[in-house]
Design a protein around this motif. Sequence first.
Motif, PDB file in Angstrom:
ATOM      1  N   THR A  12     -59.166  18.443 -22.100  1.00 19.33           N
ATOM      2  CA  THR A  12     -59.480  17.099 -22.574  1.00 19.33           C
ATOM      3  C   THR A  12     -58.728  16.881 -23.877  1.00 19.33           C
ATOM      4  O   THR A  12     -59.007  17.543 -24.881  1.00 19.33           O
ATOM      5  CB  THR A  12     -60.992  16.934 -22.806  1.00 19.33           C
ATOM      6  N   TYR A  19     -40.098  17.582 -21.027  1.00 20.76           N
ATOM      7  CA  TYR A  19     -41.113  16.825 -20.300  1.00 20.76           C
ATOM      8  C   TYR A  19     -40.575  16.294 -18.975  1.00 20.76           C
ATOM      9  O   TYR A  19     -39.366  16.146 -18.783  1.00 20.76           O
ATOM     10  CB  TYR A  19     -41.625  15.679 -21.175  1.00 20.76           C
ATOM     11  N   ALA A  35     -50.171   6.884 -23.260  1.00 19.24           N
ATOM     12  CA  ALA A  35     -50.741   5.851 -22.393  1.00 19.24           C
ATOM     13  C   ALA A  35     -50.213   5.961 -20.969  1.00 19.24           C
ATOM     14  O   ALA A  35     -50.895   5.587 -20.006  1.00 19.24           O
ATOM     15  CB  ALA A  35     -50.436   4.473 -22.971  1.00 19.24           C
ATOM     16  N   SER A  36     -49.006   6.494 -20.818  1.00 20.43           N
ATOM     17  CA  SER A  36     -48.413   6.672 -19.487  1.00 20.43           C
ATOM     18  C   SER A  36     -49.086   7.779 -18.694  1.00 20.43           C
ATOM     19  O   SER A  36     -48.853   7.916 -17.488  1.00 20.43           O
ATOM     20  CB  SER A  36     -46.930   7.005 -19.635  1.00 20.43           C
ATOM     21  N   GLY A  37     -49.907   8.592 -19.356  1.00 21.65           N
ATOM     22  CA  GLY A  37     -50.518   9.745 -18.716  1.00 21.65           C
ATOM     23  C   GLY A  37     -49.768  11.032 -18.966  1.00 21.65           C
ATOM     24  O   GLY A  37     -50.283  12.119 -18.681  1.00 21.65           O
ATOM     25  N   GLN A  38     -48.546  10.922 -19.489  1.00 22.80           N
ATOM     26  CA  GLN A  38     -47.767  12.123 -19.787  1.00 22.80           C
ATOM     27  C   GLN A  38     -48.351  12.833 -21.009  1.00 22.80           C
ATOM     28  O   GLN A  38     -48.726  12.202 -21.993  1.00 22.80           O
ATOM     29  CB  GLN A  38     -46.301  11.777 -20.044  1.00 22.80           C
ATOM     30  N   ARG A  39     -48.411  14.149 -20.924  1.00 20.67           N
ATOM     31  CA  ARG A  39     -48.920  14.958 -22.025  1.00 20.67           C
ATOM     32  C   ARG A  39     -47.746  15.512 -22.818  1.00 20.67           C
ATOM     33  O   ARG A  39     -46.829  16.103 -22.239  1.00 20.67           O
ATOM     34  CB  ARG A  39     -49.805  16.087 -21.484  1.00 20.67           C
ATOM     35  N   ASN A  56     -50.272  24.468 -13.439  1.00 22.57           N
ATOM     36  CA  ASN A  56     -50.713  23.127 -13.046  1.00 22.57           C
ATOM     37  C   ASN A  56     -50.740  23.017 -11.529  1.00 22.57           C
ATOM     38  O   ASN A  56     -49.799  23.429 -10.846  1.00 22.57           O
ATOM     39  CB  ASN A  56     -49.768  22.068 -13.614  1.00 22.57           C
ATOM     40  N   THR A  96     -55.777  11.052 -27.457  1.00 17.57           N
ATOM     41  CA  THR A  96     -54.691  10.138 -27.129  1.00 17.57           C
ATOM     42  C   THR A  96     -53.546  10.338 -28.114  1.00 17.57           C
ATOM     43  O   THR A  96     -53.722  10.891 -29.208  1.00 17.57           O
ATOM     44  CB  THR A  96     -55.154   8.681 -27.202  1.00 17.57           C
ATOM     45  N   SER A 138     -39.617   8.525 -21.493  1.00 14.63           N
ATOM     46  CA  SER A 138     -40.926   8.032 -21.900  1.00 14.63           C
ATOM     47  C   SER A 138     -41.420   8.771 -23.136  1.00 14.63           C
ATOM     48  O   SER A 138     -42.006   8.168 -24.046  1.00 14.63           O
ATOM     49  CB  SER A 138     -41.921   8.201 -20.748  1.00 14.63           C
ATOM     50  N   GLU A 198     -52.193  12.961 -25.140  1.00 17.39           N
ATOM     51  CA  GLU A 198     -51.892  12.258 -23.895  1.00 17.39           C
ATOM     52  C   GLU A 198     -51.456  10.837 -24.206  1.00 17.39           C
ATOM     53  O   GLU A 198     -52.186  10.079 -24.856  1.00 17.39           O
ATOM     54  CB  GLU A 198     -53.106  12.248 -22.970  1.00 17.39           C
TER      55      GLU A 198
END
Length: 265
Positions: free
Chosen positions: A163, A189, A69-73, A154, A166, A194, A67
């Motif tokens: 979980t 993505y 920092a932007s929240g994108q996986r 999703n 990072t 990003s 994951e």
Amino acid sequence: MVYADLHVHTTASDGALTPETIPAAARSAGVDVVAVTDHDRLQPALDAPVTTLDGVTVIRGIELRVEAASGQRVDLLGYGARSTPALDEEIERLQRDRIERGRAIVDAVEDRTGVALGVDAHEGIGRPHIARAIADHPDLPQDYQGAFAELIGNDCPCYTARTLPTFERGREVLDEACALVGLAHPLRYDDPASALALTSDLDAVERYYPYGEAVDHEPVERSIREHDLVATGGSDAHDEQLGVAGLSEADYQPIEDALKRADES
């Protein structure tokens, strides 16, 4: 003709191939080099970063979801993986999480539909295993795609999130263990720009990939130029068909060189 298919899954995660069946599948596709990149684990039957199986070069790799920092996986591909304490610890944690998550999704589907799926939550379990069980159940109307669209995708009612480590943690662990670390399928993505920005901290990016539709590869090419990245490629094979995408022999040379340098270090 694809010489090297560097994105292949086996039964150690959610693929159909095994180390025993890889050589025949590779020969059938005219492929000389295969990278086994199972989700969040190393294929246990491969005991070295690079080996030869019945004349086919097989690279031990891994596909690690992280994951940003932007929240994108996003998914990282590590090639020429060695077992290290940090990687072993992360894999063990991820497999525990996969098992717990698998049980939660199966329980949610069974509670919602009133049927027993008969799915064992084992190491390597992912949603494709559960989707196949749903599609194969005679009392459920969903096919494989419908299982994701209606039940386990999703934001669907039976979905449970994972979980993840990072991006920084995943990169650090793979940097230590692997000869090359790259970004998988950057144009898949929600926010490709990003995702591609992360390649400034990586060695490689997956340039050749079967997206299934026309895509603009220029952002990937630009990242390769700007960050001096190695271009990788592969089929992301979950079945037994190899060589759908990958590298020519000439394009594979930088990967081979990196693997040799890692072996000599």
